[in-house]
Design a protein around this motif. Structure first.
Motif, PDB file in Angstrom:
ATOM      1  N   SER A 859     -60.197  14.543   6.302  1.00  0.00           N
ATOM      2  CA  SER A 859     -60.179  13.163   6.797  1.00  0.00           C
ATOM      3  C   SER A 859     -59.722  13.070   8.244  1.00  0.00           C
ATOM      4  O   SER A 859     -59.913  12.038   8.870  1.00  0.00           O
ATOM      5  CB  SER A 859     -59.274  12.304   5.911  1.00  0.00           C
ATOM      6  N   THR A 860     -59.110  14.128   8.791  1.00  0.00           N
ATOM      7  CA  THR A 860     -58.624  14.070  10.173  1.00  0.00           C
ATOM      8  C   THR A 860     -59.198  15.175  11.036  1.00  0.00           C
ATOM      9  O   THR A 860     -58.800  15.313  12.189  1.00  0.00           O
ATOM     10  CB  THR A 860     -57.093  14.163  10.206  1.00  0.00           C
ATOM     11  N   LEU A 861     -60.092  16.007  10.516  1.00  0.00           N
ATOM     12  CA  LEU A 861     -60.558  17.174  11.254  1.00  0.00           C
ATOM     13  C   LEU A 861     -62.053  17.353  11.036  1.00  0.00           C
ATOM     14  O   LEU A 861     -62.544  17.269   9.896  1.00  0.00           O
ATOM     15  CB  LEU A 861     -59.804  18.438  10.801  1.00  0.00           C
ATOM     16  N   ALA A 862     -62.778  17.637  12.132  1.00  0.00           N
ATOM     17  CA  ALA A 862     -64.214  17.906  12.062  1.00  0.00           C
ATOM     18  C   ALA A 862     -64.520  19.108  12.940  1.00  0.00           C
ATOM     19  O   ALA A 862     -63.838  19.365  13.928  1.00  0.00           O
ATOM     20  CB  ALA A 862     -65.021  16.691  12.517  1.00  0.00           C
ATOM     21  N   GLU A 863     -65.545  19.859  12.579  1.00  0.00           N
ATOM     22  CA  GLU A 863     -65.969  21.021  13.340  1.00  0.00           C
ATOM     23  C   GLU A 863     -67.356  20.743  13.914  1.00  0.00           C
ATOM     24  O   GLU A 863     -68.250  20.277  13.206  1.00  0.00           O
ATOM     25  CB  GLU A 863     -65.989  22.263  12.456  1.00  0.00           C
ATOM     26  N   VAL A 864     -67.499  21.056  15.224  1.00  0.00           N
ATOM     27  CA  VAL A 864     -68.745  20.773  15.936  1.00  0.00           C
ATOM     28  C   VAL A 864     -69.360  22.086  16.381  1.00  0.00           C
ATOM     29  O   VAL A 864     -68.666  22.954  16.918  1.00  0.00           O
ATOM     30  CB  VAL A 864     -68.501  19.859  17.157  1.00  0.00           C
ATOM     31  N   HIS A 865     -70.634  22.263  16.156  1.00  0.00           N
ATOM     32  CA  HIS A 865     -71.381  23.439  16.608  1.00  0.00           C
ATOM     33  C   HIS A 865     -72.524  22.971  17.505  1.00  0.00           C
ATOM     34  O   HIS A 865     -73.081  21.882  17.317  1.00  0.00           O
ATOM     35  CB  HIS A 865     -71.956  24.209  15.419  1.00  0.00           C
ATOM     36  N   TRP A 866     -72.894  23.806  18.481  1.00  0.00           N
ATOM     37  CA  TRP A 866     -74.017  23.510  19.350  1.00  0.00           C
ATOM     38  C   TRP A 866     -74.625  24.806  19.845  1.00  0.00           C
ATOM     39  O   TRP A 866     -74.002  25.864  19.781  1.00  0.00           O
ATOM     40  CB  TRP A 866     -73.572  22.638  20.529  1.00  0.00           C
ATOM     41  N   ASP A 867     -75.853  24.723  20.320  1.00  0.00           N
ATOM     42  CA  ASP A 867     -76.519  25.880  20.895  1.00  0.00           C
ATOM     43  C   ASP A 867     -76.207  25.949  22.389  1.00  0.00           C
ATOM     44  O   ASP A 867     -76.155  24.913  23.064  1.00  0.00           O
ATOM     45  CB  ASP A 867     -78.036  25.798  20.683  1.00  0.00           C
ATOM     46  N   PRO A 868     -75.979  27.154  22.921  1.00  0.00           N
ATOM     47  CA  PRO A 868     -75.678  27.236  24.360  1.00  0.00           C
ATOM     48  C   PRO A 868     -76.892  26.863  25.191  1.00  0.00           C
ATOM     49  O   PRO A 868     -78.042  27.035  24.772  1.00  0.00           O
ATOM     50  CB  PRO A 868     -75.290  28.706  24.535  1.00  0.00           C
ATOM     51  N   VAL A 869     -76.646  26.386  26.385  1.00  0.00           N
ATOM     52  CA  VAL A 869     -77.733  26.051  27.306  1.00  0.00           C
ATOM     53  C   VAL A 869     -78.138  27.315  28.049  1.00  0.00           C
ATOM     54  O   VAL A 869     -77.343  28.246  28.199  1.00  0.00           O
ATOM     55  CB  VAL A 869     -77.289  24.952  28.292  1.00  0.00           C
ATOM     56  N   PRO A 870     -79.346  27.438  28.514  1.00  0.00           N
ATOM     57  CA  PRO A 870     -79.759  28.621  29.286  1.00  0.00           C
ATOM     58  C   PRO A 870     -78.911  28.762  30.547  1.00  0.00           C
ATOM     59  O   PRO A 870     -78.547  27.768  31.186  1.00  0.00           O
ATOM     60  CB  PRO A 870     -81.235  28.324  29.623  1.00  0.00           C
ATOM     61  N   LEU A 871     -78.598  30.016  30.897  1.00  0.00           N
ATOM     62  CA  LEU A 871     -77.722  30.265  32.044  1.00  0.00           C
ATOM     63  C   LEU A 871     -78.309  29.705  33.326  1.00  0.00           C
ATOM     64  O   LEU A 871     -77.587  29.210  34.193  1.00  0.00           O
ATOM     65  CB  LEU A 871     -77.453  31.762  32.177  1.00  0.00           C
TER      66      LEU A 871
END
Length: 1202
Positions: A859-871
């Protein structure tokens, strides 16, 4: 002229022409020089070089390694026997042989047991020339068994008795090391009175009370397996009979004591060994240990003597407080009778130990390897001794010689094998075995028959340098079989030698006893035998000797003055001498007063300790000479007391020998003011770049008046000198003349070169400029060069003035560049600079992170994932990713223009992160952006997520209103953060009595839509504590607490919430104590007056007995009686003596204590005597708690005191 070398040292006759020295063939065996190249080529039988010990105890927890290493040419092969039969290692998967070696490795760590491989092993190394064998290696696994379980009874004994604590350790392999410790692993202290015997037992000559303890523990340490076993603790109690009374002593029987011996003083008796005599047998070479431990009171002292002899001085040691006599390296001569004597004040006793020294076999002459030429003779001798005499047996190639193939060149005569007219087939390895009942010796010795051409082992063209008039030795190490003859020649054409100046040695060395200058030249050594010839040239140089042409002279000086010793050395011009000075044949003291230069030793401020012999020693690589002189120090003539001060400034500064980068500065020291100058400090001023600022240049010894100064180019120098002694530093001298050094190119380039862009299309190159002193010349500039790192472009360069920055415009965005900055001036360029890497300017990232996913953890914590952007799209240094997230506004807040967004930045190239501190039961939105040095890139598409319900916060407020006699009303505000949908409220409460003890807890559920609740049927005048909290589907939230009191009657309100109990206040307690004391005094006065007859005579009391309504009742039997003095002092029993209707009839006296309490009933007799108990209104006690819950009341407090 030819020189032929003779076999023995012999001088040559001058009349013999030509001079020839012959070295005849030796009848004894050849010796093979230990020359690696020679040994590589020679065929040689095997030789065992390394093997495991005869008695090989292994660790059963580790792999078994049985060593067998051998050398030979060709390299030998290896085989093993086990328990006398061939050991086929190929059939056992756990056994392997080390490559190129005979060492066995038995892998028992993976599987198998060490006991399986217990036995006798022998290694054989074999090649075409013979076979060598190892000792019989007895392999046994070490054992560290546990102590057998035993029940050890406590030991009780009288003070002064003797005691032996047995250890009896388990039998291990090898035997363990025994020591005694306590439970804290501290060694037990030992002394002449208490000591450990050789068998491990602990002996007490007499016990003392301090010996009482319950943790006498014997430990056995098995070093081979690094384990320690422990015996059960032994308890010892020492009783002092003098301290026991007769009753205790009478109850102790003799059987309860360790011994019935008297604790009085007594003469010594031996605890070990027993009897008057014993025997001891030891092997030669071992340590003989004899032990005598005695008991007695006082503690006996042990002495040792040897009958009919003396103890060996250098081999005799006493251990264990002289209770153990040890003789190391024992021999047959140590046999005899040894006597130990135990003595104290009451007598002495002795014990005789008869020692017999036996001997395992030991070598007198072990057989040595033989290298023979074909047709030569030789012998192998194997002589050993022992007690009893060992038996000698021979083997050849590991086979008993009796059954070995016959060799006509061999004849065995006891301990000797005689070889005659040997041939190459006679080569073999012979083994000599000397054995008796105590052991054996086994030695391998080979007979190697070789036919080898001569070889000269001395390096060719070796140069020998010799001092004139000394012997010269020219080496010619050689080998050959048969033994070669050696001939020497001098010069290329073989000059004739007509003088008796040469000596020949058997090893081929040519000696010139007195070498002269004309001995210089080239010498040729020639070795010949019937198989060939070899020769070698060496060179001889004769050097002039080193001489001291000016020696130090005897000196007598006064204390505090300066003395100088001179030592001039003449030497050969090709040699470099080293001159050192010694004082009394030791190094000179480490003292600044001693100064050594090329030819002199100077000692300043001479003291009495400086007296002695001073030696000058000149050393070269070939010789050394020395000369000495004595220094005597005498007292100085009386002089006026000196005045000590800092030195006067130096003067007469002069610059000489000017060069481009150096100059010599000389000066004249000022007066040292009776304190020797220890050093001079030289400073300089650069009048061109930093006029008026003086810098430290160097320091020199106080004995110097010149200094060679290193200078920098293009500096206008001025110098000054200061002198320093133990008092302090002088004023600076006058400045020297100015000296301008020539300009030169810079020595160094600027430091801290960097390349960073300030805009997307530029590159800013910065550096730390050189200062004026570092410029080395006029016209300081910088050559700035750059090119793209990954491109093929040439360097672009620009020369700029003396600045610290240059901006390159029009660059692509964020591209790596190679950069260098080189200093130059009017003279030239500095050395090639180092290349550094930089980047052109950054721009904002172009692409947003994709594939953003949110996972709600709780209820107080979330995990976020994303793909890296090209260099490439980052267009700068990646600093991380930034998450913007915000909570959806409630309808009441949606009209606000500003939405509070929170930001979390994750450094580097991370592609996930945690969002902590979220609010439960909320609607969130987030996006992710990439960050570089310029700023943020575009945001990703918004992601929406909801947090689940959580537990609520505490209710915002809780108030208690409308208190009555039996009810309280609670009002509250809902939680400010419900964190979900409220399901209900929970109210818990419990009463608190006057001693602050809590009563039973009541639990009540209240619907979620309520904000007010009334509690009924409560006790009046009672304090309650309330615990109140809300609940959601996720659980219970934080609670809020309050306290409140019901009213004492309907006309008065309960005290406010959290009111302070008056009964706990100090002033109130003091007041009640005073009231109680006054009442006690009043009662005492009433009783005294009643007993004296006073106002209430006894007769009236007796008459009053006729009226049962006024007669008191006895508490013990319920009968009526008269109060007695004894009853007056009885404490009042708990319980009320008031009538059941709790009413009292008020008597005539208006001064009743009833008037002092409101609603309090008391009861008095007519005479004023107290017959009742003050009490408040009786309350019903709760089910839990020790006391009733009453409101604080002066009357109640008074009751507690009365």
């Amino acid at each position: 002229m030819q020189l032929k070398i003779m076999p023995k040292k012999k001088r040559l006759s001058a009349g013999r022409v030509p001079l020839i020295l012959f070295l005849c063939q030796m009848i004894s065996a050849l010796e093979v020089p230990l020359d690696p190249k020679l040994l590589e080529d020679l065929v040689q039988p095997p030789t065992i070089t390394q093997q495991s010990p005869k008695d090989y105890i292994i660790d059963p927890r580790e792999n078994i390694v049985i060593q067998c290493e051998a050398k030979g040419k060709p390299p030998p092969s290896f085989s093993w026997t086990r328990n006398g039969t061939h050991f086929d290692i190929d059939k056992d998967p756990l056994v392997t042989m080390k490559p190129g070696s005979g060492t066995l490795i038995i892998n028992i760590m993976s599987e198998g047991k060490a006991e399986t491989y217990e036995g006798v092993y022998q290694c054989t190394a074999r090649n075409e020339r013979g076979a060598a064998i190892s000792n019989n290696i007895v392999v046994r696994p070490s054992r560290s068994p546990l102590w057998t379980k035993e029940k050890l009874e406590p030991i009780t004994l009288r003070n002064g008795q003797s005691l032996v604590l047995p250890c009896r350790p388990p039998v291990g392999l090898p035997p363990p090391i025994i020591f005694w410790m306590d439970n804290s692993f501290q060694r037990l202290p030992q002394s002449e009175r208490v000591s450990q015997g050789l068998n491990g037992d602990l002996y007490f000559s007499n016990v003392l009370p301090e010996d009482t303890r319950e943790d006498y523990i014997c430990y056995a340490r098995f070093n081979h397996t690094q384990t320690i076993q422990q015996k059960q603790p032994i308890s010892v109690k020492v009783i002092s009979v003098d301290e026991l009374n007769d009753t205790i002593a009478a109850n102790l029987s003799d059987t309860e004591f360790y011994s019935a011996k008297s604790s009085r003083e007594r003469p010594p008796t031996f605890l070990t060994p027993e009897g008057n005599a014993s025997n001891k047998e030891e092997l030669r070479g071992n340590v003989l240990s004899l032990e005598c431990i005695a008991e007695g009171l006082p503690t006996p002292i042990i002495y040792w003597i040897k009958e009919d002899g003396i103890l060996p001085i250098n081999r005799t040691f006493y251990k264990n407080f002289k209770k153990t006599l040890q003789i190391i390296h024992v021999s047959e001569a140590d046999s005899g009778n040894y006597q130990c004597i135990a003595k104290n004040a009451l007598g002495a006793i002795h014990h005789t130990i008869s020692v017999t020294v036996k001997a395992a076999p030991y070598w007198i002459m072990a057989p040595q390897n033989l290298v023979l030429s074909p047709g030569e003779d030789g012998t192998l001798i194997c002589r050993a001794n022992g007690k009893p005499k060992p038996r000698i047996s021979w083997l050849t190639n590991g086979v008993p010689v009796e059954i070995a193939p016959d060799d006509p060149s061999r004849k065995i005569d006891g301990d000797t094998i005689i070889f005659s007219n040997v041939q190459e087939r006679s080569s073999a390895v012979y083994q000599c075995n000397a054995s008796n009942e105590y052991g054996y010796l086994l030695a391998n010795a080979f007979v190697n028959v070789l036919a080898e051409q001569p070889r000269i082992l001395t390096p060719t063209n070796t140069l020998y340098q010799v001092i004139a008039n000394r012997p010269a030795l020219l080496d010619c190490a050689f080998f050959g079989s048969p033994l070669p003859t050696i001939e020497w020649f001098k010069g290329a054409k073989g000059s004739a030698l007509h003088e008796d100046i040469y000596v020949l040695h058997e090893n081929g060395t040519l000696e010139i006893p007195v070498a002269q200058k004309d001995s210089t030249g080239t010498y040729t050594c020639v070795a010949r035998n019937k198989l060939g010839m070899a020769k070698n040239e060496v060179h001889l140089e004769i050097k002039d000797p080193t001489r001291i042409i000016k020696q130090p002279e005897y000196a007598v000086v006064q204390r505090g003055s300066t003395v100088s010793f001179e030592c001039k050395v003449k030497h050969d011009h090709t040699l470099i001498p080293t001159v050192i000075w010694l004082k009394d044949n030791s190094e000179l003291p480490s003292d600044e007063r001693f100064t050594v230069d090329k030819d002199h030793l100077v000692i300043a401020d001479v003291s009495d300790d400086d007296s002695g012999t001073y030696t000058c020693m000149a050393n070269t690589t070939l010789d050394n000479v020395s000369a000495s002189a004595v220094l005597s120090v005498v007292a100085p003539t009386p002089t006026p007391a000196p005045v000590y001060d800092v030195p006067n400034p130096p003067f007469d500064l002069e610059l000489t020998n000017p060069l481009d980068k150096s100059v010599q500065l000389s000066w004249t020291p000022g007066d040292d003011n009776n304190s020797p100058i220890t050093k001079f400090i030289i400073e300089y001023e650069d009048t061109m770049h930093e006029a008026g600022l003086w810098h430290h240049h160097t320091e020199v010894s106080g004995t110097q008046t010149t200094a060679q100064l290193k200078l920098s180019p293009y500096v206008n120098y001025s110098f000054r000198v200061m002198a320093e002694n133990s008092i302090g530093r002088s004023l600076p001298s006058e400045a020297s003349e100015q000296y301008l050094t020539k300009a030169a190119e810079p020595d160094k380039n600027p430091m801290a070169v960097e390349g960073l862009g300030s805009e997307p299309d530029n590159l800013v190159i910065t550096w730390k400029p050189l200062n004026g002193f570092e410029s080395n010349g006029p016209g300081l500039q910088y050559k700035v060069s750059w090119r793209q790192k990954d491109g093929d472009d040439e360097w672009t360069s620009v020369v700029v003035a003396n600045v610290s920055k240059y901006i390159v415009s029009g660059t692509p965005t964020f591209v790596p560049y190679l950069i260098k900055v080189q200093a130059l001036n009017d003279v030239g360029f500095a050395p090639e600079p180092a290349i550094v890497m930089g980047h052109s300017g950054e721009d904002l990232p172009m692409v947003a992170p994709g594939n953003v996913r949110v996972t709600v953890v709780n209820s107080t914590l979330a995990e976020v994932h994303w793909d890296p952007v090209p260099l490439k799209s980052i267009r700068g240094h990646l600093q991380g990713y930034r998450i913007y997230y915000w909570k959806a506004q409630s309808p009441s807040k949606r009209n606000r223009r500003h939405i509070e967004k929170k930001i979390l930045t994750f450094q580097g190239s991370k592609t996930h992160g945690m969002l902590p501190g979220l609010e439960p039961f909320s609607h969130y939105t987030l996006n992710v952006r990439v960050v570089n040095g310029k700023g943020e890139g575009p945001a990703s598409a918004d992601q929406v997520f909801n947090t689940p319900e959580g537990v609520p916060s505490a209710p915002s407020s809780l108030k208690i209103v409308n208190p009555t006699l039996d009810s309280l009303t609670l009002e509250w505000d809902p939680p400010s953060h419900p964190n979900g949908i409220l399901t209900e409220y929970t109210l818990k409460y419990q009463p608190i009595n006057s001693t602050h003890e809590l009563g039973p807890l009541v639990d009540l559920k209240i619907p979620a839509n309520k904000t007010r609740w009334t509690l009924k049927n409560l006790n009046f005048s009672t304090r309650y504590k309330f615990y109140f909290y809300a609940q959601t589907s996720a659980g219970s939230g934080s609670q809020i607490t309050e306290e409140a009191v019901t009213t004492m009657d309907e006309g008065k309100m309960a005290m406010a919430s959290r009111q302070v109990d008056i009964a706990t206040q100090g002033w109130f307690i003091g007041l009640m104590c005073a009231v109680a004391l006054l009442i006690l005094i009043l009662l005492i006065v009433c009783f005294i007056r009643r007993n004296k007859g006073g106002k209430y005579p006894v007769k009236e009391k007796e008459d009053a007995r006729a009226d049962p309504e006024i007669q008191p009742m006895k508490e013990d039997d319920g009968t009526f009686g008269e109060y007695s003095d004894a009853e007056d002092h009885k404490p009042l029993k708990k319980g009320s003596r008031t009538p059941s209707d709790r009413t009292v009839k008020k008597e005539d006296s208006d001064d009743s204590l009833v008037d002092y309490g409101e609603g309090v009933n008391g009861q008095f007799n007519e005479d004023g005597s107290f017959i009742g108990q003050y009490s408040g209104k009786k309350e019903k006690e709760p089910a839990e708690g020790n006391e009733s819950s009453e409101a604080p009341s002066p009357v109640n407090a008074m009751n507690s005191f009365v």
